[in-house]
Motif scaffolding. Sequence first.
Motif, PDB file in Angstrom:
ATOM      1  N   TYR A  64      -6.406 -21.155  -9.600  1.00 37.74           N
ATOM      2  CA  TYR A  64      -5.932 -22.309  -8.824  1.00 37.74           C
ATOM      3  C   TYR A  64      -7.031 -22.849  -7.917  1.00 37.74           C
ATOM      4  O   TYR A  64      -7.664 -22.107  -7.178  1.00 37.74           O
ATOM      5  CB  TYR A  64      -4.729 -21.900  -7.978  1.00 37.74           C
ATOM      6  CG  TYR A  64      -3.529 -21.504  -8.799  1.00 37.74           C
ATOM      7  CD1 TYR A  64      -2.706 -22.469  -9.356  1.00 37.74           C
ATOM      8  CD2 TYR A  64      -3.222 -20.167  -9.033  1.00 37.74           C
ATOM      9  CE1 TYR A  64      -1.608 -22.117 -10.117  1.00 37.74           C
ATOM     10  CE2 TYR A  64      -2.121 -19.803  -9.794  1.00 37.74           C
ATOM     11  CZ  TYR A  64      -1.312 -20.779 -10.339  1.00 37.74           C
ATOM     12  OH  TYR A  64      -0.229 -20.427 -11.087  1.00 37.74           O
TER      13      TYR A  64
ATOM     14  N   ASN B 204       5.978 -10.236  -7.560  1.00 37.04           N
ATOM     15  CA  ASN B 204       5.928 -11.626  -8.005  1.00 37.04           C
ATOM     16  C   ASN B 204       5.511 -12.592  -6.896  1.00 37.04           C
ATOM     17  O   ASN B 204       5.688 -13.789  -7.010  1.00 37.04           O
ATOM     18  CB  ASN B 204       7.298 -12.032  -8.548  1.00 37.04           C
ATOM     19  CG  ASN B 204       7.705 -11.133  -9.689  1.00 37.04           C
ATOM     20  OD1 ASN B 204       6.928 -10.898 -10.603  1.00 37.04           O
ATOM     21  ND2 ASN B 204       8.903 -10.594  -9.620  1.00 37.04           N
TER      22      ASN B 204
ATOM     23  N   VAL C 142      -5.496 -14.789 -10.412  1.00 34.14           N
ATOM     24  CA  VAL C 142      -4.698 -15.872  -9.833  1.00 34.14           C
ATOM     25  C   VAL C 142      -5.566 -16.724  -8.900  1.00 34.14           C
ATOM     26  O   VAL C 142      -5.532 -17.958  -8.938  1.00 34.14           O
ATOM     27  CB  VAL C 142      -3.460 -15.306  -9.090  1.00 34.14           C
ATOM     28  CG1 VAL C 142      -2.727 -16.419  -8.350  1.00 34.14           C
ATOM     29  CG2 VAL C 142      -2.525 -14.622 -10.075  1.00 34.14           C
TER      30      VAL C 142
ATOM     31  N   HIS D 233      -1.477 -17.873  -0.303  1.00 31.18           N
ATOM     32  CA  HIS D 233      -1.385 -19.040   0.585  1.00 31.18           C
ATOM     33  C   HIS D 233      -1.466 -18.589   2.047  1.00 31.18           C
ATOM     34  O   HIS D 233      -2.188 -19.151   2.851  1.00 31.18           O
ATOM     35  CB  HIS D 233      -0.053 -19.778   0.373  1.00 31.18           C
ATOM     36  CG  HIS D 233      -0.115 -20.839  -0.685  1.00 31.18           C
ATOM     37  ND1 HIS D 233      -0.926 -21.939  -0.572  1.00 31.18           N
ATOM     38  CD2 HIS D 233       0.531 -20.976  -1.870  1.00 31.18           C
ATOM     39  CE1 HIS D 233      -0.777 -22.706  -1.653  1.00 31.18           C
ATOM     40  NE2 HIS D 233       0.099 -22.133  -2.457  1.00 31.18           N
TER      41      HIS D 233
ATOM     42  N   ILE E 274       2.441 -12.961  -5.473  1.00 25.21           N
ATOM     43  CA  ILE E 274       0.988 -13.106  -5.281  1.00 25.21           C
ATOM     44  C   ILE E 274       0.615 -14.473  -4.712  1.00 25.21           C
ATOM     45  O   ILE E 274      -0.135 -14.566  -3.740  1.00 25.21           O
ATOM     46  CB  ILE E 274       0.232 -12.865  -6.606  1.00 25.21           C
ATOM     47  CG1 ILE E 274       0.441 -11.420  -7.069  1.00 25.21           C
ATOM     48  CG2 ILE E 274      -1.273 -13.107  -6.419  1.00 25.21           C
ATOM     49  CD1 ILE E 274      -0.237 -11.093  -8.387  1.00 25.21           C
ATOM     50  N   ILE E 275       1.150 -15.553  -5.302  1.00 23.27           N
ATOM     51  CA  ILE E 275       0.727 -16.887  -4.869  1.00 23.27           C
ATOM     52  C   ILE E 275       1.131 -17.142  -3.413  1.00 23.27           C
ATOM     53  O   ILE E 275       0.325 -17.628  -2.615  1.00 23.27           O
ATOM     54  CB  ILE E 275       1.299 -17.976  -5.809  1.00 23.27           C
ATOM     55  CG1 ILE E 275       0.648 -17.829  -7.195  1.00 23.27           C
ATOM     56  CG2 ILE E 275       1.052 -19.375  -5.258  1.00 23.27           C
ATOM     57  CD1 ILE E 275       1.138 -18.796  -8.241  1.00 23.27           C
TER      58      ILE E 275
END
Lengths: 596, 159
Positions: free
Chosen positions: B68, B26, B64, B33, B28-29
Amino acid sequence: MSYKMHLLVCGGTGCHASDSDILLETLREEIKANGLENDVQALVTGCFGFCEKGPIVKVYPDNVFYIEVKPEDAKEIVAEHLVKGRRIERLLYEEPTLEVKLAEHKEMPFYKKQLRIALRNCGFIDPENINEYFANDGYQALGKAVTQMTPRDVIDSVKESGLRGRGGGGFPTGMKWDFATKYDADQKYVVCNADEGDPGAFMDRSILEGDPHSVLEAMAIAGYAIGASHGYIYIRAEYPLAIERLKIAIAQAKETGMLGEDIFGSGFNFDIELKLGAGAFVCGEETALIHSIEGKRGEPTTKPPFPAESGVWGKPTIVNNVETLANIPVIINRGSDWFAKIGTEKSKGTKVFALAGKINNVGLVEVPMGITLREIIYEIGGGIKNGKKFKAVQTGGPSGGCISDQFLDTPIDYDSLIQIGSMMGSGGMIVLDEDDCMVNIAKFYLEFTVEESCGKCTPCRVGNKRLLEILEKITEGKGTPEDLKMLEELGSAIKDTSLCGLGQTAPNPVLSTLKYFRHEYEAHVNEKKCPSGVCQNLLSYEIIPDKCVGCTACARVCPVNCIEGAPKKVHVIDQSKCIKCGACYEACKFDAIKKG
Amino acid sequence: MENNQLTKEMYDELERFIEAIPDKENAIIAVLHKAQEICGYLPREVQEFIADKLNVPANKVYGVVTFYSYFTTVPKGKYAINVCLGTACFVRGADKIVNELEKKLDLKIGETTPDGKFSLDGLRCVGACGLAPVVMINGKVYGKIKPKEVNKILAEYND
C-alpha cells in the motif's frame, strides 16, 4: 430555535481549500456583530458541484447564489443582504455569453440540465446533523422497507428500477443482491466501496462528505434485503473529511435507532463499521477490496466464486459503490417505475460526472443517462477554456478511453460508451484541448496502471510495462511503424488474459487513442513531430528574424548557452546544442521564438 | 534527524492499541495506520514489533506495508509536500510544478531533504480539480499554482 434565514457555505474539498472555513467563521462573527444570531444561521454544507467558482454561499430562502466569496466579503453580505435586503451584484454569477448576472442557481446553465438524485442533498443539508436528513425524507425508505416490504419486495423493486452499478462495470444492482440471497449462511455482509481511486473523479467523496446518511440508509436497506446484519464501508485513508463525517453520521444513526438493534421495531439489526484503505487503486476491484478488509495485501482473485457466494471472511457479500447506494433510498421512496422512466432503455436513472480538465465550469454534475457529450461539455460545462479547440474527452479514468469530436452527439450510457471504445467507469470526465498530446495522455494513464498493478498476473505486470516502454520510445522520437502494430497486438492480448478488471482495461487509453488519433501517433513515428508541441524531444525552437529585437533575454536564460547574438542584433539558436528546455520561448516578450 | 527518534512512549501507545483489538490476526492494516500515525513512518523495528504483538510472521507485515502506497518505511520531512498527479492536474501542468520543486529542493520525487525539512511526493487526486494544479503542504492546499510561484510558497516554510 427556528431561524428566518440560512447561509449555506460550501464545505466541499475545493471550496474548503479556498478558505471556506475561514469564510464561515467570519460570517458567523458578522452575524453576531449585527445582532442577528437568533434570526440567521450560517452553516457548512456538502459540495454544490460548481467547484470552478468556489467558495459558494447560498442564501436561503432567498435562493441567491454567490460565487467566489472571500472572507473579506462576509461583512458586506451581512450588512447589505441580510440587514438591508439588497443583493450584492458583484458576487453573482455572470452568464458569459449574454453577460447578464444570474441570482438563482436554477437559472444557471450549469444547473439547468442537471437532475440530482444521488446528489439530492449535497449542498442543501448540514451533513453533520441527522435532523436535516430526517427533514428531507431521511430514513423513510428504510422504515418503509423493514415495516411494509419483504426482502423479496425490496430486491424486486431495485431490479425493476433498472439501477446498474455506478462504480465502473455497470452490473445490475438488483441482480447482485438477488445472488446473495441464494446462499445460506449464518452471516452475510454488505460492503460499500468508497475506495475512489480514479484520478480525477470525486463524486463518491462529495456524497460521503455532503450526505453520508443516504449511504448508511441504503446499506441498511441492502442488509435487510439479503439478510445481512453487518456492513463495512471501505474508504480511502486519503479522505479524512469524509471519514470524519461518516463517523459522526454512524454515531447519530445509532443514537436515533436508525442503526443498531430492532430497527423501527421490526426485529431487523444492522451495524456499520469503517475500514480504511491505504492507497492501492486495485482495491477498487471487489475481490481485492475484500482481501484488504481482511487486513491482507489487496490482490484480486479469480471469479467465480463471486463475492455473493464467498466474500468477506468467506461469507456471502455484496459490494456496492457509494453513488449506487445513494440512489437506493429514492428508488424505495418514489418507486421503481418513477426511476425507470429516467434515462435510456438499458441504462436507467442519472450519472454523476466529475467534469475537469480544459473546461470552463469544473465541477460535479448529475445528468440523466442518454444526454450527449455536447450538452455536458458545452451547455453545462460552459465550453473549452480560453477559447481553445476541443480535442477529446477522456471518460472512465485509467480503464476508459478517449472520445473524439465525431461522437459529441452520441447519447451516452453504459453501452454506447463501450461501443465507442471507452467506458462509464466511475464518472471521471477529463476534457482535452488542442494543446494536449494524445500519445502523452495515453502514457500518463499507463504510468498510473503500471504503478498500481499488483503484480499477481503476468499480462498486467509485464505486458503493461512493455506498453509503457513503447509509448516512452514514441514520445522520445525513437518509435517505428512496427511499434504501433505492437501496441495493438500486445494491448488486446493483455485485455484478454489479465486476471482482474485493472489489467483487462489498462490498455484502453492506448487502444482508443490509437483508434481515433492514429494520425498523432503517426506524426510522432514517421515525421518525428509532436503536433501539439508537448513531447519535448520532438520539439525544435527557432528564432524568427523579423520579430527578434535583440533584447538578449533568451540568451541570458539559456542554460546551455546555445543562443548567439549581440545586443540589438538578431539572435540564433544553435540547434546542435539546444536541449529543448523551452526557457527561451518563455522568456521572449516579442513572440519571436517559434516552437514546432 | 531528531524528529524521527522512536520513543518508548510510542511503543507503549501502540501496544495499548493492539491489546484492545479482539481479532488480532486480521488487524494488520488498522494497526499499521495507527503505528504510522504515532511514529510518522514504519521502519523495520516497528514492523517487527507489530508482527510480534499480533503473532504473525514479520514477512506478512512487510508484505502489507510495501503493498500500500499510503505506508512509508522512510521518514517524511517536517513539511511533507504532495503534488497532485491526478489527470485534471496533469493536463493543467502538474509535471512542470514537480520539475520546479525538484530543482528548488534538489531532490527527486519520493525523497526527503538531508536536513529532514522537506519531503516531496506525488499523490492521486485530492478531489479539488477546480483548483488544478494543486500542491498540498502538511494538509494545506495551494491551488492554481504556476511554476513561478513555487519559490514564494516554499518561502512560507522558511524557519
